[in-house]
Motif scaffolding. Structure first.
Motif, mmCIF file in Angstrom:
data_model
loop_
_atom_site.group_PDB
_atom_site.id
_atom_site.type_symbol
_atom_site.label_atom_id
_atom_site.label_comp_id
_atom_site.label_asym_id
_atom_site.label_seq_id
_atom_site.Cartn_x
_atom_site.Cartn_y
_atom_site.Cartn_z
ATOM 1 N N ASN A 80 24.666 34.259 47.758
ATOM 2 C CA ASN A 80 23.310 34.635 48.132
ATOM 3 C C ASN A 80 22.278 34.251 47.074
ATOM 4 O OD1 ASN A 80 23.118 36.565 50.750
ATOM 5 N ND2 ASN A 80 25.116 36.815 49.786
ATOM 6 N N GLY A 81 22.706 33.539 46.038
ATOM 7 C CA GLY A 81 21.765 33.045 45.038
ATOM 8 C C GLY A 81 21.484 33.981 43.889
ATOM 9 N N GLY A 82 22.300 35.034 43.738
ATOM 10 C CA GLY A 82 22.086 35.983 42.656
ATOM 11 C C GLY A 82 22.798 35.574 41.382
ATOM 12 N N ASN A 83 22.215 35.932 40.229
ATOM 13 C CA ASN A 83 22.840 35.702 38.938
ATOM 14 C C ASN A 83 23.764 36.868 38.600
ATOM 15 O OD1 ASN A 83 21.206 33.324 38.490
ATOM 16 N ND2 ASN A 83 19.508 34.739 38.093
ATOM 17 N N LEU A 84 24.768 36.617 37.773
ATOM 18 C CA LEU A 84 25.825 37.599 37.568
ATOM 19 C C LEU A 84 26.139 37.862 36.108
ATOM 20 C CD1 LEU A 84 28.122 36.229 40.370
ATOM 21 C CD2 LEU A 84 27.388 38.621 40.262
ATOM 22 N N ALA A 85 26.235 39.149 35.782
ATOM 23 C CA ALA A 85 26.818 39.604 34.522
ATOM 24 C C ALA A 85 28.103 40.333 34.907
ATOM 25 C CB ALA A 85 25.871 40.538 33.784
ATOM 26 N N LEU A 86 29.236 39.738 34.592
ATOM 27 C CA LEU A 86 30.526 40.245 35.040
ATOM 28 C C LEU A 86 31.224 40.989 33.917
ATOM 29 C CD1 LEU A 86 31.740 37.062 36.975
ATOM 30 C CD2 LEU A 86 30.509 39.054 37.890
ATOM 31 N N ILE A 87 31.651 42.215 34.193
ATOM 32 C CA ILE A 87 32.299 43.073 33.201
ATOM 33 C C ILE A 87 33.700 43.441 33.666
ATOM 34 C CG2 ILE A 87 32.233 45.358 32.114
ATOM 35 C CD1 ILE A 87 29.205 45.242 32.261
ATOM 36 N N ALA A 88 34.649 43.355 32.774
ATOM 37 C CA ALA A 88 36.018 43.798 33.055
ATOM 38 C C ALA A 88 36.795 43.832 31.748
ATOM 39 C CB ALA A 88 36.709 42.885 34.066
ATOM 40 N N ARG A 89 38.025 44.323 31.811
ATOM 41 C CA ARG A 89 38.862 44.385 30.614
ATOM 42 C C ARG A 89 39.505 43.043 30.285
ATOM 43 N NH1 ARG A 89 43.022 49.051 31.710
ATOM 44 N NH2 ARG A 89 43.090 47.888 33.686
ATOM 45 N N SER A 90 39.756 42.238 31.315
ATOM 46 C CA SER A 90 40.464 40.973 31.121
ATOM 47 C C SER A 90 39.488 39.816 30.936
ATOM 48 C CB SER A 90 41.383 40.692 32.317
ATOM 49 O OG SER A 90 41.950 39.401 32.222
ATOM 50 N N ALA A 91 39.320 39.353 29.700
ATOM 51 C CA ALA A 91 38.432 38.229 29.424
ATOM 52 C C ALA A 91 38.930 36.954 30.095
ATOM 53 C CB ALA A 91 38.326 38.022 27.917
ATOM 54 N N GLU A 92 40.238 36.781 30.139
ATOM 55 C CA GLU A 92 40.823 35.573 30.723
ATOM 56 C C GLU A 92 40.504 35.473 32.209
ATOM 57 O OE1 GLU A 92 45.256 33.562 31.353
ATOM 58 O OE2 GLU A 92 44.977 35.178 29.891
ATOM 59 N N GLY A 140 34.362 46.011 36.604
ATOM 60 C CA GLY A 140 35.627 45.826 37.306
ATOM 61 C C GLY A 140 35.602 44.557 38.142
ATOM 62 N N ALA A 141 35.030 43.491 37.557
ATOM 63 C CA ALA A 141 34.736 42.282 38.334
ATOM 64 C C ALA A 141 35.854 41.258 38.365
ATOM 65 C CB ALA A 141 33.471 41.629 37.784
ATOM 66 N N SER A 142 36.944 41.488 37.650
ATOM 67 C CA SER A 142 37.945 40.430 37.474
ATOM 68 C C SER A 142 38.915 40.285 38.640
ATOM 69 C CB SER A 142 38.739 40.676 36.187
ATOM 70 O OG SER A 142 39.421 41.912 36.249
ATOM 71 N N GLY A 143 38.855 41.176 39.618
ATOM 72 C CA GLY A 143 39.773 41.084 40.758
ATOM 73 C C GLY A 143 39.343 41.997 41.881
ATOM 74 N N GLY A 144 40.117 41.989 42.974
ATOM 75 C CA GLY A 144 39.859 42.893 44.089
ATOM 76 C C GLY A 144 38.473 42.731 44.675
ATOM 77 N N ILE A 145 37.869 43.855 45.070
ATOM 78 C CA ILE A 145 36.545 43.755 45.681
ATOM 79 C C ILE A 145 35.489 43.379 44.636
ATOM 80 C CG2 ILE A 145 37.081 45.319 47.574
ATOM 81 C CD1 ILE A 145 35.416 47.453 46.154
ATOM 82 N N GLY A 146 35.756 43.630 43.352
ATOM 83 C CA GLY A 146 34.819 43.212 42.323
ATOM 84 C C GLY A 146 34.630 41.710 42.340
ATOM 85 N N GLU A 147 35.729 40.979 42.385
ATOM 86 C CA GLU A 147 35.674 39.516 42.455
ATOM 87 C C GLU A 147 35.013 39.054 43.741
ATOM 88 O OE1 GLU A 147 38.710 35.663 42.587
ATOM 89 O OE2 GLU A 147 39.501 37.686 42.255
ATOM 90 N N LYS A 148 35.368 39.676 44.861
ATOM 91 C CA LYS A 148 34.796 39.290 46.153
ATOM 92 C C LYS A 148 33.296 39.543 46.185
ATOM 93 C CE LYS A 148 38.767 38.156 48.054
ATOM 94 N NZ LYS A 148 39.090 36.728 48.355
ATOM 95 N N MET A 149 32.859 40.658 45.596
ATOM 96 C CA MET A 149 31.423 40.948 45.565
ATOM 97 C C MET A 149 30.688 39.943 44.695
ATOM 98 S SD MET A 149 31.055 45.121 45.592
ATOM 99 C CE MET A 149 32.061 45.396 44.126
ATOM 100 N N ALA A 150 31.302 39.542 43.585
ATOM 101 C CA ALA A 150 30.681 38.545 42.714
ATOM 102 C C ALA A 150 30.465 37.232 43.461
ATOM 103 C CB ALA A 150 31.555 38.319 41.481
ATOM 104 N N LEU A 151 31.462 36.806 44.203
ATOM 105 C CA LEU A 151 31.346 35.567 44.976
ATOM 106 C C LEU A 151 30.263 35.688 46.047
ATOM 107 C CD1 LEU A 151 35.150 34.808 45.293
ATOM 108 C CD2 LEU A 151 33.471 33.369 44.114
ATOM 109 N N ARG A 152 30.166 36.858 46.647
ATOM 110 C CA ARG A 152 29.158 37.088 47.688
ATOM 111 C C ARG A 152 27.744 37.079 47.088
ATOM 112 N NH1 ARG A 152 28.602 36.583 53.221
ATOM 113 N NH2 ARG A 152 27.044 38.054 53.984
ATOM 114 N N VAL A 153 27.594 37.665 45.918
ATOM 115 C CA VAL A 153 26.292 37.643 45.239
ATOM 116 C C VAL A 153 25.889 36.206 44.939
ATOM 117 C CG1 VAL A 153 25.088 38.206 43.088
ATOM 118 C CG2 VAL A 153 26.414 39.963 44.259
ATOM 119 N N ALA A 154 26.818 35.438 44.363
ATOM 120 C CA ALA A 154 26.541 34.041 44.026
ATOM 121 C C ALA A 154 26.187 33.235 45.269
ATOM 122 C CB ALA A 154 27.747 33.429 43.320
#
Length: 264
Positions: A30-42, A14-28
């Protein structure tokens, strides 16, 4: 900042928006690598580009509806092949539809359980053997205060989040034997597009708008809790206090809060 995240591999559903997107940015951040999953490829690709511009971390995207259970193993196998190890899974994919029980469509009820509960379980089962073998990892399940205190017009949604908490609490004890951390996140209403589906009339949002959580704040609290023994992240504190009181005196809370609960 959470230095423990640096160079760790983090999956977020659920990474394409909302807190999913915000958490992804926060991980990055902090230097973490990301595998992002969601329904919207775009939308995933747009987020990947944003992160790649700002941070020197590895980011890969995977289109997946977690309720399509037969596709989950293949996606997670691809992630493991690409990243070689999985350090964190944040089960964030989920949605709600607010209706009274007698008006709720069965398709909506099933959909919520398929995504909020069974999709979460399916994703968790893909990383558990790997984490147990390595005796390291952290699983974070995004639940809800609704999983602690059910209110009118959200019977099915609350039931799905009660199920998430039940699963998480059991998993925490099991996983601790292998050195794997498990945390549940129980936020109140968050100012995201969640309510474009949950509250089509807009009445609930209007009533609770001033109490809504900032998604950035929620993301910070979640990511800062990674690789700690934090059992739960509860936001806001006053709402969690109400949920705790409900466990002790449910009849009183239901009577006193009746009018407020019906503001959905």
């Amino acid at each position: 900042m959470n230095a423990k995240i640096n160079n760790k591999n983090v999956i977020i559903t659920g990474a394409s928006g909302g807190i999913g997107e915000k958490m992804a940015l926060r991980v990055a951040e902090n230097g973490g690598n990301l595998a992002l999953i969601a329904r919207s490829a775009e939308r995933l690709e747009a987020l990947k580009e944003k992160i790649s511009r700002q941070f020197q971390v590895k980011v890969e995207t995977y289109r997946l509806d977690v309720s399509e259970f037969e596709k989950v193993p293949k996606v997670f196998s691809s992630i493991l092949e690409e990243f070689q190890s999985i350090d964190v899974l944040i089960n964030n994919a989920g949605y709600g539809v607010f209706d009274e029980a007698h008006e709720a469509r069965f398709e909506d009820i099933k959909g919520m359980f398929d995504v909020n509960v069974l999709g979460l379980v399916a994703c968790t089962q893909q990383v558990l053997p790997h984490m147990r073998e390595r005796r390291s990892g952290h699983i974070v399940n995004i639940a809800s205060q609704a999983g602690k205190l059910a209110t009118p017009k959200s019977s099915a949604y609350a039931a799905s989040k009660h199920a998430v908490l039940g699963f998480t609490n059991s998993l925490r004890m099991e996983a601790s034997q292998s050195g794997v951390y498990v945390t549940s996140v129980n936020p109140g209403p968050i100012a995201t597009n969640f309510f474009s589906i949950a509250d089509k009339s807009g009445s609930y949002v209007k009533n609770v708008e001033k109490f809504m959580l900032d998604p950035e704040r929620v993301a910070v609290k979640v990511i800062d809790a990674l690789f700690t023994r934090k059992r739960e992240v509860n936001l806001p504190r006053w709402m969690n206090f109400g949920s705790a009181i409900y466990q002790l005196a449910p009849r009183i809370v239901e009577r006193l809060g009746k009018n407020a609960f019906y503001k959905k």
